[in-house]
Design an enzyme around this catalytic site. Structure first.
Site, short mmCIF file in Angstrom:
data_model
loop_
_atom_site.label_atom_id
_atom_site.label_comp_id
_atom_site.label_asym_id
_atom_site.label_seq_id
_atom_site.Cartn_x
_atom_site.Cartn_y
_atom_site.Cartn_z
N CYS A 140 -3.12 11.59 3.40
CA CYS A 140 -3.19 10.28 3.05
C CYS A 140 -3.22 11.25 1.53
O CYS A 140 -2.63 10.40 0.45
CB CYS A 140 -4.97 9.91 3.07
SG CYS A 140 -5.12 8.92 4.37
N GLU A 174 0.70 -1.20 0.25
CA GLU A 174 -0.12 0.10 0.51
C GLU A 174 0.42 1.10 0.05
O GLU A 174 0.59 2.32 0.08
CB GLU A 174 -0.62 -0.02 1.29
CG GLU A 174 -2.02 -0.90 1.29
CD GLU A 174 -2.84 -1.03 0.86
OE1 GLU A 174 -3.33 0.09 0.52
OE2 GLU A 174 -3.44 -1.85 -0.52
N HIS A 216 -4.27 1.48 7.10
CA HIS A 216 -2.95 1.93 6.75
C HIS A 216 -2.41 2.78 8.26
O HIS A 216 -3.49 3.06 9.05
CB HIS A 216 -3.56 3.09 5.97
CG HIS A 216 -3.80 2.67 4.69
ND1 HIS A 216 -4.34 3.46 3.96
CD2 HIS A 216 -3.49 1.57 3.98
CE1 HIS A 216 -4.70 2.76 2.82
NE2 HIS A 216 -3.82 2.14 2.97
O1 SUG Z 1 -7.86 2.84 0.19
N1 SUG Z 1 -10.26 5.13 0.54
C1 SUG Z 1 -8.97 4.52 0.40
C2 SUG Z 1 -8.31 5.86 1.33
C3 SUG Z 1 -6.93 6.32 1.25
C4 SUG Z 1 -5.95 6.58 2.27
N2 SUG Z 1 -5.01 6.73 2.18
C5 SUG Z 1 -4.17 6.86 3.46
N3 SUG Z 1 -3.97 6.39 4.46
N4 SUG Z 1 -2.71 6.89 3.10
C6 SUG Z 1 -9.21 3.61 0.86
O2 SUG Z 1 -9.23 3.10 1.64
C7 SUG Z 1 -12.73 4.70 -0.17
C8 SUG Z 1 -13.43 4.53 -1.89
C9 SUG Z 1 -14.62 3.92 -1.60
O3 SUG Z 1 -15.64 3.72 -1.19
O4 SUG Z 1 -15.35 4.59 -2.99
C10 SUG Z 1 -11.48 4.72 -0.50
O5 SUG Z 1 -10.68 4.34 -1.59
#
Ligand code: SUG
Length: 415
Positions: A346, A162, A230
């Site tokens: 993020c 990730e 994460h």
């Molecule tokens: O991968 N949300 C992302 C958020 C990522 C956050 N990044 C870090 N923590 N670095 C994920 O879960 C939600 C999209 C949706 O539900 O349509 C989403 O992908």
């Protein structure tokens, strides 16, 4: 110019929507089905970038990926009978969270003296697993100078990776050699452990990191279970400082000791669970703040507005100020992204390099910010209702909007 930390934020794409696609991401699940505001989302992101520039920080950006992803729909044979979740995945604007674009090791840490990138395969989630090839194509342009950069392929899909969201770097100054810390999850819990240990170890080898300057730490399974999908939801590092919730790692004290053994200057700023609970940390994304060093050497937190709650304010009042390594907390409005589980940290990928080495089309200045802002205002949809996902007219709208941005930035090659 000289070597410095540049934050590359993902511009929020025109298809930004709330489809609840990420199992284990509480914000994504709880906002599923809401109306989204792609234009406001992208402008919030741009405002954050401009605010950071105003503090004297270097700022770059990465562009939204092509959505809807027709190649993914074709590969899955999606037709009228298919699960609508597949169509929603192909529409996701999730590449905005560039902390998941790649893991980056600055030149000072690597065997060949180049800054290395490994795009994250993001295989745990369908909507994220479609990102890496397009991300790699973009990184190969932005960081295309082979004298200074090496862009790898993602690690094989058997091991979930990730990217920078599970990676921290400690150093006495960004340009000096650092200790890189990889945080992985142990599978088997209620929610997926998205970062696999073998992926982290592969990235460290590919980047030519020295074992005596590399640390592998297990994430606290309870934190994953509570919604910290994460590590950057519960901890963030900057130079010598680790800002962390007390329940971030499987063995908190052992984690500090392992980092300290390789980086004796480590300064831990731990927020105890009785000041801010794990649930509050995850709800507010306090630890998904950007922890930055300003040009005068002071360290500040760029926190999401959601972190302005009494328990955090009480903790900050007693902890921050004086000789504390973090001297202030600033709040930014990235609410559209937050509702999908993406905070200020993020939204950015940290790259330590000389800006002169980067393709200038990916670096932000006032003129470009105005240009990007105008295109977003003129072309990004104002709202997307969940029922519109899959609609042919909206597909054309978001495709055209993205292309308008690519054209304005002379990056149609990414088309
Ligand atoms: O991968 N949300 C992302 C958020 C990522 C956050 N990044 C870090 N923590 N670095 C994920 O879960 C939600 C999209 C949706 O539900 O349509 C989403 O992908």
């Amino acid at each position: 110019m000289s070597v410095q930390e540049i934050n590359f934020d993902g511009i929020v794409g025109p298809s930004h929507n709330y489809a609840g696609l990420s199992l284990g991401n509480i914000a994504s699940a709880s906002h599923k089905g809401n109306v989204s505001y792609p234009r406001a989302a992208a402008l919030q992101g741009l405002e954050k970038m401009q605010a950071n520039r105003a503090l004297g920080l270097a700022q770059g950006f990465l562009l939204p990926l092509p959505r809807p992803n027709t190649a993914l729909l074709t590969a899955l044979g999606v037709d009228g009978t298919a699960d609508p979740a597949l169509t929603r995945a192909a529409w996701s604007a999730s590449s905005m969270w560039t902390a998941n674009a790649a893991t980056v090791s600055p030149a000072a840490d690597t065997a060949d003296g180049k800054c290395h990138f490994t795009p994250a395969n993001l295989v745990t989630m369908l909507h994220r697993g479609q990102e890496w090839q397009d991300t790699a194509a973009q990184l190969k342009i932005a960081f295309g100078n082979p004298e200074y950069f090496a862009v790898h392929d993602a690690v094989p899909a058997s091991f979930g990776d990730e990217g920078a969201a599970n990676h921290m770097r400690f150093c006495t100054g960004h340009g000096s050699s650092g200790v890189e810390v990889f945080v992985y999850g142990r599978p088997g819990g209620k929610f997926p452990a998205r970062q696999h240990e073998q992926a982290s170890r592969a990235v460290a080898r590919l980047h030519g990191l020295r074992p005596e300057k590399t640390v592998f730490i297990e994430q606290n399974p309870d934190a994953i279970e509570a919604g910290a999908f994460h590590n950057d939801v519960v901890a963030v590092a900057n130079e010598r400082v680790l800002f962390t919730h007390a329940l971030a790692f499987a063995d908190q004290q052992a984690a500090y000791a392992e980092i300290r053994a390789k980086f004796p200057e480590l300064e831990v700023v731990e927020v105890p669970a009785d000041s801010v609970s794990l649930a509050e940390a995850i709800k507010t994304y306090l630890f998904n703040s950007q922890l930055v060093t300003l040009p005068d050497g002071g360290m500040e937190l760029i926190a999401p507005l959601e972190a302005k709650i009494p328990s955090v304010e009480r903790w900050a009042e007693t902890a921050i100020g004086g000789n504390h390594p973090i001297r202030a907390v600033r709040f930014v409005d990235v609410r559209q992204s937050m509702a999908n589980g993406g905070g200020p940290a993020c939204l950015r990928l940290r790259v330590v390099t000389d800006p002169e080495f980067v393709d200038p089309r990916f670096l932000l200045d006032d003129a470009k910010a105005e240009l990007i802002g105008n295109i977003i205002t003129e072309t990004w949809p104002e709202t997307i209702e969940p029922a519109q996902i899959g609609d042919a007219n909206l597909a054309q709208h978001v495709t055209d909007a993205r292309m308008a941005l690519l054209t304005a930035l002379d990056l149609t090659k990414l088309g």
